[in-house]
Enzyme design. Structure first.
Site, mmCIF file in Angstrom:
data_model
loop_
_atom_site.group_PDB
_atom_site.id
_atom_site.type_symbol
_atom_site.label_atom_id
_atom_site.label_comp_id
_atom_site.label_asym_id
_atom_site.label_seq_id
_atom_site.Cartn_x
_atom_site.Cartn_y
_atom_site.Cartn_z
ATOM 1 N N GLU A 67 25.207 -20.490 43.038
ATOM 2 C CA GLU A 67 26.138 -20.805 41.948
ATOM 3 C C GLU A 67 26.382 -19.617 41.030
ATOM 4 O O GLU A 67 27.294 -19.639 40.195
ATOM 5 C CB GLU A 67 25.601 -21.987 41.126
ATOM 6 C CG GLU A 67 24.469 -21.657 40.173
ATOM 7 C CD GLU A 67 23.110 -21.535 40.844
ATOM 8 O OE1 GLU A 67 22.130 -21.255 40.127
ATOM 9 O OE2 GLU A 67 23.025 -21.724 42.071
ATOM 10 N N CYS B 139 16.553 -22.697 45.154
ATOM 11 C CA CYS B 139 15.478 -22.027 44.419
ATOM 12 C C CYS B 139 14.199 -22.871 44.418
ATOM 13 O O CYS B 139 13.557 -22.988 45.446
ATOM 14 C CB CYS B 139 15.940 -21.661 43.004
ATOM 15 S SG CYS B 139 14.936 -20.361 42.247
ATOM 16 N N LEU B 140 13.818 -23.473 43.290
ATOM 17 C CA LEU B 140 12.647 -24.351 43.303
ATOM 18 C C LEU B 140 12.845 -25.481 44.299
ATOM 19 O O LEU B 140 11.906 -25.895 44.989
ATOM 20 C CB LEU B 140 12.382 -24.909 41.901
ATOM 21 C CG LEU B 140 11.189 -25.865 41.768
ATOM 22 C CD1 LEU B 140 9.886 -25.166 42.121
ATOM 23 C CD2 LEU B 140 11.118 -26.456 40.365
ATOM 24 N N GLN C 211 11.777 -24.382 47.675
ATOM 25 C CA GLN C 211 10.328 -24.388 47.842
ATOM 26 C C GLN C 211 9.793 -25.811 48.013
ATOM 27 O O GLN C 211 8.917 -26.059 48.856
ATOM 28 C CB GLN C 211 9.678 -23.705 46.641
ATOM 29 C CG GLN C 211 10.077 -22.255 46.474
ATOM 30 C CD GLN C 211 9.852 -21.738 45.070
ATOM 31 O OE1 GLN C 211 9.149 -22.353 44.259
ATOM 32 N NE2 GLN C 211 10.468 -20.612 44.739
ATOM 33 N N HIS D 160 20.392 -18.139 44.103
ATOM 34 C CA HIS D 160 21.295 -19.005 43.348
ATOM 35 C C HIS D 160 22.741 -18.821 43.825
ATOM 36 O O HIS D 160 23.437 -17.921 43.360
ATOM 37 C CB HIS D 160 21.211 -18.693 41.853
ATOM 38 C CG HIS D 160 19.922 -19.129 41.232
ATOM 39 N ND1 HIS D 160 19.755 -20.359 40.642
ATOM 40 C CD2 HIS D 160 18.734 -18.494 41.125
ATOM 41 C CE1 HIS D 160 18.520 -20.461 40.186
ATOM 42 N NE2 HIS D 160 17.884 -19.353 40.471
ATOM 43 N N GLY E 91 14.470 -24.686 39.080
ATOM 44 C CA GLY E 91 13.623 -25.024 37.947
ATOM 45 C C GLY E 91 12.475 -24.043 37.829
ATOM 46 O O GLY E 91 12.326 -23.144 38.655
ATOM 47 N N SER F 122 14.875 -22.065 34.487
ATOM 48 C CA SER F 122 13.864 -21.433 35.330
ATOM 49 C C SER F 122 13.021 -20.410 34.564
ATOM 50 O O SER F 122 11.952 -20.011 35.022
ATOM 51 C CB SER F 122 14.527 -20.753 36.533
ATOM 52 O OG SER F 122 15.135 -21.705 37.372
#
Length: 360
Positions: free
Chosen positions: A337, A251-252, A255, A335, A224, A46
Site C-alpha cells: 500500500e 507484514c505482521l 508472519q 507494504h 502491526g 507498526s
C-alpha cells in the site's frame, strides 16, 4: 529548547535539545532511512513502542498535512531528528512538524548526532532505549531504562493500536472482505476501498466464528507492531480459517499466516524500516522497490512443503512472500500500500483479488 538525551541500554548516550513536550519515553531504538514519509512513519501503528531516529538530516520541511497520516494519533514512543525544519514550505501543510509533535505529546530530541546513533544501532542491532526531555526526565532516565530492559515485552503493542470493536470501512458495495486489525494502516483500507470491497474491520482477537459470521469472500490480515508469537490466539484463529476463505497477509499478517501454516519467525538484528528495500519476485523474476517496517521475519527453511516462497529480499535474503500450494492463501512481508517505487507493489492487492475471483 530543553536539555534532552537518548540513552541506549549498552551505556551509550546522545545529547541534544528537546522540543516543548517534556517527558520520558521507553522503547526499542530503531532508525528510518526514508528521505520523506515522516508523517506516515510517525503515525504508523507498526512503530508503536519504538523510539524512531530519522537518518535523513532535515525533517519537517513540508510540515504535517494530516492527509498522509496512517492513524488518528502519533504511534511512536519518541523520535530523534538531526535538524527540524521550523517553517514548512508545502502548500498542503496544516501545521509545522514541531507544533504537531508537541500537540501529540511525543518526546522529541533534536540536534543529536543521528549518524552516530544509526551507526551504533547498525553495530549493536535493535536495543532498548530511553529518550528524556527536561531535567526531571533526565534524572530518572538511566534507572528507569535498566528496570524497563529487564521486564520489557511487546505483548501489549498490538492491543494498544488495534480496534476494540468491529466496524465498517468505506462505502464499497463489492466483494465482502474482513480485515483482521492488528494495527491496520489507513493506506491498506484505502487500497481495498479502491477495489470497491465491502470492508468489515474486526479486532485482532476476533474468533474464527466471529469472522465467518460476516460470510466474507476473503480475509486480509493487517500489519502491526511487535513479535508475532505474542498473538497466539490470532495464530490459532488463522489456522482454523485456512481453507475456509481466501486469506492475504501483509507484514505482521504475513508472519502470523506463516506461523498458522506451521512455519517459524525470528527477530532481525536491525529490522527493515524505510522505502528502499529491493525485493525479487521468484516466480516472475521482477525486482521491485518496496517499503518496510518490521523487526521480525519468516524463517524460509521452516515453511512446510505446501508453502512456497514467492519473494526474497535482495539485501539480506530474508523471505518477502509466500503462497500456499493448495489453498488460496498468500502473504507479503513488505507494504504494497506504500509508494516508494513509486507504485511498484500497489498492484498486489488487485492481483490477489483477481487470483481468488473477487474481480469477477
Amino acid at each position: 529548547m530543553k536539555p534532552a538525551s537518548l540513552f541506549l541500554a549498552d551505556g551509550a548516550r546522545f545529547d541534544g535539545e528537546g522540543l516543548d513536550f517534556e517527558g520520558l519515553a521507553l522503547g526499542e531504538a530503531v532508525f528510518y532511512t526514508g528521505m520523506t514519509g515522516y508523517e506516515e512513519a510517525l503515525t504508523d501503528p507498526s512503530y508503536a513502542g519504538q523510539i524512531l531516529t530519522f537518518t535523513y538530516p532535515m525533517i519537517g520541511n513540508y510540515g504535517i498535512s494530516y492527509s498522509a497520516a496512517q492513524y488518528p494519533r502519533a504511534c511512536v514512543a519518541g523520535t530523534v531528528i538531526k535538524h527540524l525544519s521550523e517553517h514548512p514550505s508545502h502548500h498542503a501543510a496544516a501545521v509545522s512538524l514541531r507544533e504537531w509533535l508537541t500537540r501529540q505529546c511525543v518526546v522529541s530530541l533534536t540536534g543529536a548526532d543521528t549518524r552516530s546513533i544509526t551507526i551504533a544501532l547498525r553495530e549493536h542491532g535493535t536495543i532498548w532505549a530511553a529518550l528524556a526531555v527536561g531535567e526531571a526526565a533526565l534524572r530518572r532516565a538511566e534507572e528507569e531504562l535498566v528496570a524497563f530492559s529487564r521486564a520489557a515485552t511487546t505483548a501489549e503493542l498490538v492491543p494498544s493500536v488495534a480496534t476494540k470493536n468491529e466496524h465498517r470501512s468505506g462505502s464499497g458495495d463489492g466483494p465482502s472482505v474482513v480485515v483482521v486489525d492488528c494495527g491496520v494502516k489507513r493506506a491498506v483500507l484505502r487500497e481495498l476501498e479502491a477495489l470497491n470491497a465491502s470492508i468489515t474491520v474486526v479486532p485482532y482477537d476476533a474468533s474464527a466464528r466471529d469472522i465467518l459470521r460476516h460470510d466474507p469472500r476473503a480475509i486480509v490480515v493487517s500489519p502491526g507492531p511487535g513479535d508475532p508469537t505474542d498473538l497466539r490466539g490470532t495464530i490459532e484463529t488463522l489456522r482454523q480459517l485456512l481453507g475456509e476463505r481466501p486469506i492475504f497477509g501483509v507484514c505482521l499478517g504475513h508472519q502470523l499466516l506463516a506461523l498458522a501454516c506451521g512455519g517459524k519467525t525470528y527477530k532481525l538484528p536491525y529490522g527493515h524500516r524505510g522505502g528502499n528495500q529491493p525485493v525479487k519476485d521468484l516466480e516472475g523474476g521482477e525486482v521491485i522497490v518496496t517499503a518496510h517496517n518490521h523487526g521480525y521475519a519468516v524463517d524460509t527453511s521452516s515453511l512446510p512443503s505446501e508453502v512456497i516462497p514467492t519473494m526474497i529480499n535482495l539485501n539480506d535474503g530474508t523471505n518477502e512472500g509466500f503462497r500456499h500450494r493448495d489453498l488460496p492463501v498468500a502473504a507479503v512481508q513488505f507494504h504494497p500500500e506504500a509508494s516508494p517505487g513509486p507504485f511498484d507493489a500497489r498492484r498486489l492487492f488487485a492481483q490477489w483479488f483477481d487470483e481468488v475471483g473477487l474481480l469477477r
